[in-house]
Design a protein around this motif. Structure first.
Motif, PDB file in Angstrom:
ATOM      1  N   SER A 197       0.849  -1.194   0.000  1.00 10.33           N
ATOM      2  CA  SER A 197       0.000   0.000   0.000  1.00 10.33           C
ATOM      3  C   SER A 197       0.887   1.247   0.000  1.00 10.33           C
ATOM      4  O   SER A 197       2.040   1.207   0.450  1.00 10.33           O
ATOM      5  N   ARG A 198       0.339   2.342  -0.490  1.00  6.09           N
ATOM      6  CA  ARG A 198       1.089   3.601  -0.511  1.00  6.09           C
ATOM      7  C   ARG A 198       1.465   4.042   0.899  1.00  6.09           C
ATOM      8  O   ARG A 198       2.560   4.555   1.123  1.00  6.09           O
ATOM      9  N   SER A 199       0.555   3.840   1.852  1.00 10.34           N
ATOM     10  CA  SER A 199       0.867   4.266   3.222  1.00 10.34           C
ATOM     11  C   SER A 199       1.997   3.421   3.815  1.00 10.34           C
ATOM     12  O   SER A 199       2.851   3.942   4.536  1.00 10.34           O
ATOM     13  N   THR A 200       2.035   2.138   3.492  1.00  6.70           N
ATOM     14  CA  THR A 200       3.121   1.280   3.968  1.00  6.70           C
ATOM     15  C   THR A 200       4.448   1.753   3.394  1.00  6.70           C
ATOM     16  O   THR A 200       5.446   1.884   4.117  1.00  6.70           O
ATOM     17  N   VAL A 201       4.470   2.026   2.089  1.00  9.83           N
ATOM     18  CA  VAL A 201       5.699   2.500   1.449  1.00  9.83           C
ATOM     19  C   VAL A 201       6.105   3.846   2.035  1.00  9.83           C
ATOM     20  O   VAL A 201       7.286   4.083   2.305  1.00  9.83           O
ATOM     21  N   SER A 202       5.152   4.719   2.273  1.00  4.39           N
ATOM     22  CA  SER A 202       5.453   6.021   2.860  1.00  4.39           C
ATOM     23  C   SER A 202       6.122   5.861   4.225  1.00  4.39           C
ATOM     24  O   SER A 202       7.124   6.522   4.521  1.00  4.39           O
ATOM     25  N   ASN A 203       5.591   4.968   5.055  1.00  2.00           N
ATOM     26  CA  ASN A 203       6.173   4.725   6.381  1.00  2.00           C
ATOM     27  C   ASN A 203       7.566   4.111   6.264  1.00  2.00           C
ATOM     28  O   ASN A 203       8.478   4.481   7.010  1.00  2.00           O
ATOM     29  N   LEU A 204       7.730   3.164   5.331  1.00  2.00           N
ATOM     30  CA  LEU A 204       9.044   2.557   5.119  1.00  2.00           C
ATOM     31  C   LEU A 204      10.058   3.604   4.677  1.00  2.00           C
ATOM     32  O   LEU A 204      11.188   3.640   5.172  1.00  2.00           O
ATOM     33  N   LEU A 205       9.657   4.446   3.727  1.00  2.00           N
ATOM     34  CA  LEU A 205      10.568   5.470   3.218  1.00  2.00           C
ATOM     35  C   LEU A 205      10.950   6.470   4.299  1.00  2.00           C
ATOM     36  O   LEU A 205      12.104   6.904   4.368  1.00  2.00           O
ATOM     37  N   ARG A 206      10.014   6.813   5.151  1.00  4.32           N
ATOM     38  CA  ARG A 206      10.308   7.749   6.249  1.00  4.32           C
ATOM     39  C   ARG A 206      11.381   7.147   7.165  1.00  4.32           C
ATOM     40  O   ARG A 206      12.360   7.805   7.522  1.00  4.32           O
ATOM     41  N   ALA A 207      11.226   5.871   7.536  1.00  5.36           N
ATOM     42  CA  ALA A 207      12.208   5.207   8.395  1.00  5.36           C
ATOM     43  C   ALA A 207      13.546   5.057   7.674  1.00  5.36           C
ATOM     44  O   ALA A 207      14.610   5.254   8.279  1.00  5.36           O
TER      45      ALA A 207
END
Length: 159
Positions: free
Chosen positions: A62-72
């Motif tokens: 999901s886009r939100s999962t990728v967003s969280n991964l990218l932030r970390a």
């Protein structure tokens, strides 16, 4: 010719992957990077940039999962974000030099470990592994294709 044992194959592949990952980390004194972050780095080879949405689609996340991964990952110095030249409102993601170095070290250590372990096997086992490699790659591709289809179906149902 014997029938494929899907459960047996899965029962071997998963522990093999975990053992190889742990041994490569130990051999190269690599930090523990979650599998999902490794998949993002793998999707961003040197010189490659991608939008977060492209990564989400390619990886079946999901886009939100990728967003969280990218932030970390950005906080850990594994990726960098840059504005796209063609559209300043959009961002592109690229793997950092640190991430590419860690990934290269991991791949080299993994190859060494597999070579050393394979050297302890018999000649027939060597031939069997060499013959199985193309089929295992096709199996990986087929599993990924099914995952992407399932992800597409799931995201369509969520709309």
């Amino acid at each position: 010719m014997s029938a494929l044992d899907p459960a047996g194959l899965a029962a071997v592949i998963s522990p093999l992957r975990r053992a190889l990952l742990a041994a490569a980390r130990a051999a190269e004194h690599l930090p523990e990077i979650p599998d999902a972050q490794i998949e993002i780095i793998r999707a961003l080879p040197r010189g490659t940039v991608a939008a977060p949405g492209e990564l989400a689609q390619r990886l079946g996340l999901s886009r939100s999962t990728v967003s969280n991964l990218l932030r970390a990952m950005e906080a850990n110095g594994l990726i960098a974000r840059q504005q796209r030249r063609d559209d300043r409102r959009q961002v592109a993601v690229l793997a950092s030099a640190r991430a590419l170095d860690l990934f290269g070290r991991f791949d080299r250590a993994s190859a060494r470990l597999v070579a050393d372990a394979a050297a302890t096997l018999s000649t027939p086992d060597h031939h069997a592994l060499a013959a199985a490699l193309p089929a295992l790659q096709r199996l990986c591709d087929a599993v990924n294709a099914q995952r992407l289809i399932a992800g597409t179906t799931k995201s369509e149902e969520e709309k």
